[in-house]
Design a protein around this motif. Structure first.
Motif, PDB file in Angstrom:
ATOM      1  N   TYR A   5       0.718  -1.120   0.172  1.00  0.00           N
ATOM      2  CA  TYR A   5      -0.145  -0.160   0.118  1.00  0.00           C
ATOM      3  C   TYR A   5       0.856   1.216   0.043  1.00  0.00           C
ATOM      4  CZ  TYR A   5      -3.991   2.874   0.687  1.00  0.00           C
ATOM      5  OH  TYR A   5      -5.188   3.531   0.583  1.00  0.00           O
ATOM      6  N   ARG A   6       1.978   1.125   0.461  1.00  0.00           N
ATOM      7  CA  ARG A   6       2.919   2.261   0.353  1.00  0.00           C
ATOM      8  C   ARG A   6       3.277   2.591  -0.987  1.00  0.00           C
ATOM      9  NH1 ARG A   6       3.480   6.257   3.549  1.00  0.00           N
ATOM     10  NH2 ARG A   6       5.627   6.236   4.646  1.00  0.00           N
ATOM     11  N   TYR A   7       3.380   1.806  -1.950  1.00  0.00           N
ATOM     12  CA  TYR A   7       3.663   2.045  -3.180  1.00  0.00           C
ATOM     13  C   TYR A   7       2.767   2.943  -3.669  1.00  0.00           C
ATOM     14  CZ  TYR A   7       7.426  -1.315  -4.078  1.00  0.00           C
ATOM     15  OH  TYR A   7       8.649  -2.135  -4.133  1.00  0.00           O
ATOM     16  N   ARG A   8       1.360   2.536  -3.259  1.00  0.00           N
ATOM     17  CA  ARG A   8       0.181   3.583  -3.743  1.00  0.00           C
ATOM     18  C   ARG A   8       0.105   4.823  -3.226  1.00  0.00           C
ATOM     19  NH1 ARG A   8      -5.592   0.918  -3.115  1.00  0.00           N
ATOM     20  NH2 ARG A   8      -5.312   0.389  -5.219  1.00  0.00           N
ATOM     21  N   GLU A   9       0.653   4.978  -1.733  1.00  0.00           N
ATOM     22  CA  GLU A   9       0.478   6.162  -1.125  1.00  0.00           C
ATOM     23  C   GLU A   9       1.661   7.202  -1.715  1.00  0.00           C
ATOM     24  OE1 GLU A   9      -1.165   5.607   3.464  1.00  0.00           O
ATOM     25  OE2 GLU A   9       0.877   4.619   3.060  1.00  0.00           O
ATOM     26  N   LEU A  10       2.947   6.513  -1.951  1.00  0.00           N
ATOM     27  CA  LEU A  10       3.942   7.203  -2.590  1.00  0.00           C
ATOM     28  C   LEU A  10       3.893   7.603  -4.238  1.00  0.00           C
ATOM     29  CD1 LEU A  10       6.698   5.751  -0.406  1.00  0.00           C
ATOM     30  CD2 LEU A  10       5.280   7.657  -0.007  1.00  0.00           C
ATOM     31  N   GLY A  11       2.747   6.971  -4.754  1.00  0.00           N
ATOM     32  CA  GLY A  11       2.743   6.961  -6.135  1.00  0.00           C
ATOM     33  C   GLY A  11       3.692   6.539  -7.169  1.00  0.00           C
ATOM     34  N   LEU A  12       4.376   5.265  -6.622  1.00  0.00           N
ATOM     35  CA  LEU A  12       5.224   4.733  -7.215  1.00  0.00           C
ATOM     36  C   LEU A  12       4.963   3.562  -8.263  1.00  0.00           C
ATOM     37  CD1 LEU A  12       7.538   3.683  -3.943  1.00  0.00           C
ATOM     38  CD2 LEU A  12       7.598   5.713  -5.581  1.00  0.00           C
ATOM     39  N   VAL A  13       3.466   3.204  -8.417  1.00  0.00           N
ATOM     40  CA  VAL A  13       3.479   2.159  -9.355  1.00  0.00           C
ATOM     41  C   VAL A  13       1.772   2.449  -9.766  1.00  0.00           C
ATOM     42  CG1 VAL A  13       5.145   0.399  -8.584  1.00  0.00           C
ATOM     43  CG2 VAL A  13       2.832   0.041  -7.813  1.00  0.00           C
ATOM     44  N   SER A  14       1.345   1.878 -10.483  1.00  0.00           N
ATOM     45  CA  SER A  14       0.049   2.008 -11.017  1.00  0.00           C
ATOM     46  C   SER A  14      -1.018   1.189 -10.268  1.00  0.00           C
ATOM     47  CB  SER A  14      -0.112   1.485 -12.332  1.00  0.00           C
ATOM     48  OG  SER A  14       0.086   0.086 -12.686  1.00  0.00           O
ATOM     49  N   ASP A  15      -2.281   1.592 -10.161  1.00  0.00           N
ATOM     50  CA  ASP A  15      -3.239   0.904  -9.454  1.00  0.00           C
ATOM     51  C   ASP A  15      -3.427  -0.475  -9.876  1.00  0.00           C
ATOM     52  OD1 ASP A  15      -3.732   2.907  -7.858  1.00  0.00           O
ATOM     53  OD2 ASP A  15      -5.642   3.452  -8.773  1.00  0.00           O
ATOM     54  N   ALA A  16      -3.165  -0.866 -11.064  1.00  0.00           N
ATOM     55  CA  ALA A  16      -3.447  -2.157 -11.829  1.00  0.00           C
ATOM     56  C   ALA A  16      -2.242  -3.018 -11.206  1.00  0.00           C
ATOM     57  CB  ALA A  16      -3.338  -2.055 -13.370  1.00  0.00           C
ATOM     58  N   THR A  17      -1.062  -2.761 -11.015  1.00  0.00           N
ATOM     59  CA  THR A  17       0.146  -3.214 -10.520  1.00  0.00           C
ATOM     60  C   THR A  17      -0.189  -3.582  -9.032  1.00  0.00           C
ATOM     61  OG1 THR A  17       1.582  -2.352 -11.847  1.00  0.00           O
ATOM     62  CG2 THR A  17       2.831  -3.164  -9.932  1.00  0.00           C
ATOM     63  N   ILE A  18      -0.758  -2.477  -8.109  1.00  0.00           N
ATOM     64  CA  ILE A  18      -0.852  -2.851  -6.882  1.00  0.00           C
ATOM     65  C   ILE A  18      -2.195  -4.003  -6.728  1.00  0.00           C
ATOM     66  CG2 ILE A  18      -2.372  -1.884  -4.857  1.00  0.00           C
ATOM     67  CD1 ILE A  18       0.684  -0.932  -5.082  1.00  0.00           C
ATOM     68  N   SER A  19      -3.063  -3.999  -7.601  1.00  0.00           N
ATOM     69  CA  SER A  19      -4.028  -5.191  -7.632  1.00  0.00           C
ATOM     70  C   SER A  19      -3.515  -6.284  -7.911  1.00  0.00           C
ATOM     71  CB  SER A  19      -5.240  -4.678  -8.619  1.00  0.00           C
ATOM     72  OG  SER A  19      -5.965  -3.458  -8.487  1.00  0.00           O
ATOM     73  N   ARG A  20      -2.569  -6.437  -8.839  1.00  0.00           N
ATOM     74  CA  ARG A  20      -2.033  -7.926  -9.124  1.00  0.00           C
ATOM     75  C   ARG A  20      -1.284  -8.266  -7.824  1.00  0.00           C
ATOM     76  NH1 ARG A  20      -1.497  -5.458 -14.482  1.00  0.00           N
ATOM     77  NH2 ARG A  20       0.736  -4.734 -13.969  1.00  0.00           N
ATOM     78  N   ALA A  21      -0.515  -7.167  -7.265  1.00  0.00           N
ATOM     79  CA  ALA A  21       0.235  -7.545  -6.083  1.00  0.00           C
ATOM     80  C   ALA A  21      -0.754  -8.273  -5.050  1.00  0.00           C
ATOM     81  CB  ALA A  21       1.088  -6.650  -5.692  1.00  0.00           C
ATOM     82  N   TYR A  22      -1.718  -7.566  -4.727  1.00  0.00           N
ATOM     83  CA  TYR A  22      -2.543  -8.070  -3.818  1.00  0.00           C
ATOM     84  C   TYR A  22      -3.207  -9.561  -4.039  1.00  0.00           C
ATOM     85  CZ  TYR A  22      -2.756  -3.757  -1.133  1.00  0.00           C
ATOM     86  OH  TYR A  22      -2.428  -2.480  -0.465  1.00  0.00           O
ATOM     87  N   GLN A  23      -3.458  -9.961  -5.300  1.00  0.00           N
ATOM     88  CA  GLN A  23      -3.841 -11.215  -5.745  1.00  0.00           C
ATOM     89  C   GLN A  23      -2.778 -12.183  -5.479  1.00  0.00           C
ATOM     90  OE1 GLN A  23      -4.879 -10.810  -9.876  1.00  0.00           O
ATOM     91  NE2 GLN A  23      -6.723  -9.687  -9.488  1.00  0.00           N
ATOM     92  N   ARG A  24      -1.570 -11.701  -5.797  1.00  0.00           N
ATOM     93  CA  ARG A  24      -0.282 -12.684  -5.677  1.00  0.00           C
ATOM     94  C   ARG A  24      -0.245 -13.150  -3.985  1.00  0.00           C
ATOM     95  NH1 ARG A  24       3.648  -9.093  -7.967  1.00  0.00           N
ATOM     96  NH2 ARG A  24       5.204 -10.535  -7.342  1.00  0.00           N
ATOM     97  N   LEU A  25      -0.534 -11.816  -3.332  1.00  0.00           N
ATOM     98  CA  LEU A  25      -0.494 -11.937  -1.628  1.00  0.00           C
ATOM     99  C   LEU A  25      -1.713 -13.079  -1.219  1.00  0.00           C
ATOM    100  CD1 LEU A  25       0.404  -8.293  -0.340  1.00  0.00           C
ATOM    101  CD2 LEU A  25       1.752 -10.598   0.134  1.00  0.00           C
ATOM    102  N   ARG A  26      -2.495 -13.116  -1.515  1.00  0.00           N
ATOM    103  CA  ARG A  26      -3.704 -13.803  -1.411  1.00  0.00           C
ATOM    104  C   ARG A  26      -3.252 -15.222  -1.519  1.00  0.00           C
ATOM    105  NH1 ARG A  26      -7.113  -9.480  -2.776  1.00  0.00           N
ATOM    106  NH2 ARG A  26      -7.286 -10.227  -5.125  1.00  0.00           N
ATOM    107  N   GLY A  27      -2.553 -15.557  -2.590  1.00  0.00           N
ATOM    108  CA  GLY A  27      -2.293 -16.843  -2.721  1.00  0.00           C
ATOM    109  C   GLY A  27      -0.885 -17.417  -1.645  1.00  0.00           C
ATOM    110  N   LEU A  28      -0.396 -16.447  -1.072  1.00  0.00           N
ATOM    111  CA  LEU A  28       0.847 -16.750  -0.207  1.00  0.00           C
ATOM    112  C   LEU A  28       0.500 -16.550   1.203  1.00  0.00           C
ATOM    113  CD1 LEU A  28       3.513 -14.799  -2.222  1.00  0.00           C
ATOM    114  CD2 LEU A  28       3.559 -16.983  -2.061  1.00  0.00           C
ATOM    115  N   SER A  29      -0.974 -16.237   1.516  1.00  0.00           N
ATOM    116  CA  SER A  29      -1.086 -15.815   2.860  1.00  0.00           C
ATOM    117  C   SER A  29      -0.863 -17.030   3.977  1.00  0.00           C
ATOM    118  CB  SER A  29      -2.587 -15.465   2.949  1.00  0.00           C
ATOM    119  OG  SER A  29      -3.470 -16.571   2.290  1.00  0.00           O
ATOM    120  N   ALA A  30      -0.855 -18.250   3.438  1.00  0.00           N
ATOM    121  CA  ALA A  30      -0.369 -19.402   4.429  1.00  0.00           C
ATOM    122  C   ALA A  30       0.912 -19.542   4.479  1.00  0.00           C
ATOM    123  CB  ALA A  30      -1.502 -20.495   4.310  1.00  0.00           C
ATOM    124  N   GLN A  31       1.734 -18.917   3.699  1.00  0.00           N
ATOM    125  CA  GLN A  31       3.298 -19.319   3.668  1.00  0.00           C
ATOM    126  C   GLN A  31       4.244 -18.705   4.518  1.00  0.00           C
ATOM    127  OE1 GLN A  31       4.244 -21.969   1.612  1.00  0.00           O
ATOM    128  NE2 GLN A  31       1.822 -21.958   1.008  1.00  0.00           N
TER     129      GLN A  31
END
Length: 388
Positions: free
Chosen positions: A298-324
């Motif tokens: 989320y800091r990426y979003r707050e600091l304007g470092l990447v696009s919202d689409a990139t943030i959304s993809r990162a969150y999708q990948r994180l959900r798959g790693l949530s038990a690791q």
């Protein structure tokens, strides 16, 4: 805020009769006990065999329950009959004095119960502070604080977070042991056990309506130390930014912005964030800075470092790693420095210095000893006798 006067000389809570309680009956204590029990006036009325209107009169102070009803009241509300006697110090808190981390999902009854819990935390603190000198309140922006005159923080969340870090001498690196750091600066921080239903069913919350600020970190946060720490910083933001204002989604967003900057200052975290959202690298930063990978994304979003689409993809990948490992939640129980100790340590010091006991403290507060242990985080370690 309404702080009542101490018990009058010669007045004793020990062995009080129902008639004596009737003589000194204090209506706000009934309201407090009912809030703590999570009961409606109708439920209390049914428990003691009167009308809901009668209970309303008892709480309004226009009438008192008959002496023979007082033991029934105490039984229904799970307090000693002495609880209803006037004269003990009482800090009164209402909904205008508290910030709830998830206001919309918290019912009015749950908030009322939680506020009663805060009142009892303050009463316990007050009783201990008569015997032990606690750290002075050092929180600019808190009107009851003991900071030097003129100590003020900027009104914007990011500026306030930076100024408080400087005021507390935290530098620009990770904040270690956040709960202990808050206690060292005079804040009351409590993390109720699961058994404490008065606070367990609401999210983290704080109050600035008493002589010391109170932050309650509830059990649903304790299963994830990084979420727990962010909640603590969020409530800290409310205390320094929002005195006298509650219930606004804008304030919640400001408290989130404060927490993000307080835990991961922009000038420190920006150079460390990989150009691409690399979750493996962020997992390492997460452990160093004591924040979740989600928060760093989320800091990426707050600091304007990447696009919202990139943030959304990162969150999708994180959900798959949530038990690791490295991504799964970690309980705060594994982080002693994040568990508040001020009240329990104050009791231990008073016990050593003055001979204070749990039973004596309970009698002074007119609580059951088990309640004192519960709020101190000191469960009874004696084995339980079970008859079958």
């Amino acid at each position: 805020m309404n702080i009542e006067q101490p018990l009058l000389p010669g007045t004793s809570l020990g062995g009080t009769s129902p008639r004596a309680v009737w003589d000194g009956f204090h209506a706000p204590r009934l309201t407090q006990a009912r809030r703590l029990a999570g009961l409606t006036k109708r439920e209390v009325a049914d428990g003691i065999g009167v009308s809901a209107a009668a209970v309303g009169q008892y709480e309004a102070g226009t009438n008192r329950p008959r002496p023979e009803l007082i033991p029934r009241l105490a039984d229904v509300l799970d307090v000693p009959i002495q609880f209803f006697v006037a004269g003990r110090p009482m800090g009164k808190v209402d909904s205008s004095m508290a910030h709830f981390r998830a206001l919309r999902s918290t019912s009015g009854a749950q908030r009322e119960r939680a506020l009663g819990f805060v009142e009892q935390v303050w009463e316990l603190t007050h009783a201990l502070e008569k015997r032990v000198q606690l750290p002075p309140v050092n929180l600019p922006g808190f009107t009851g604080g003991e900071v030097s005159p003129g100590a003020e923080l900027p009104e914007d969340p990011v500026g306030a977070a930076r100024a408080l870090r400087q005021h507390w001498g935290l530098g620009d690196g990770p904040v270690r042991h956040l709960a202990r750091r808050m206690e060292a600066n005079g804040l009351i921080v409590v993390a109720p056990a699961e058994a404490e239903e008065a606070a367990a069913k609401v999210d983290a919350f704080s109050s600035s309506g008493l002589l010391r600020p109170v932050v309650v970190l509830t059990p649903n946060r304790a299963d994830d130390v990084y979420r727990y720490r962010f909640s603590a910083a969020h409530e800290l933001g409310h205390l320094v930014l929002h005195a006298g204002a509650t219930g606004d989604i804008r304030l919640e967003r400001e408290a989130d912005a404060f927490a993000a900057e307080f835990l991961t200052p922009q000038k420190s975290i920006h150079p460390l964030l990989p150009r691409r959202v690399d979750l493996a690298q962020l997992a390492g930063l997460s452990q160093t800075w004591g924040v979740s990978v989600n928060s760093l994304v989320y800091r990426y979003r707050e600091l304007g470092l990447v696009s919202d689409a990139t943030i959304s993809r990162a969150y999708q990948r994180l959900r798959g790693l949530s038990a690791q490992p490295g991504f799964a939640p970690q309980s705060v129980r594994g982080y002693p420095g994040e568990q508040p100790v001020m009240l329990s340590k104050a009791f231990e010091l008073a016990e050593q210095d003055t001979g204070l006991t749990i039973r004596a403290l309970a009698a002074e507060l007119a609580w059951k000893p088990a309640r004192v242990r519960e709020l101190l985080g000191m469960p009874d370690s004696r084995p339980v006798l079970r008859l079958v």
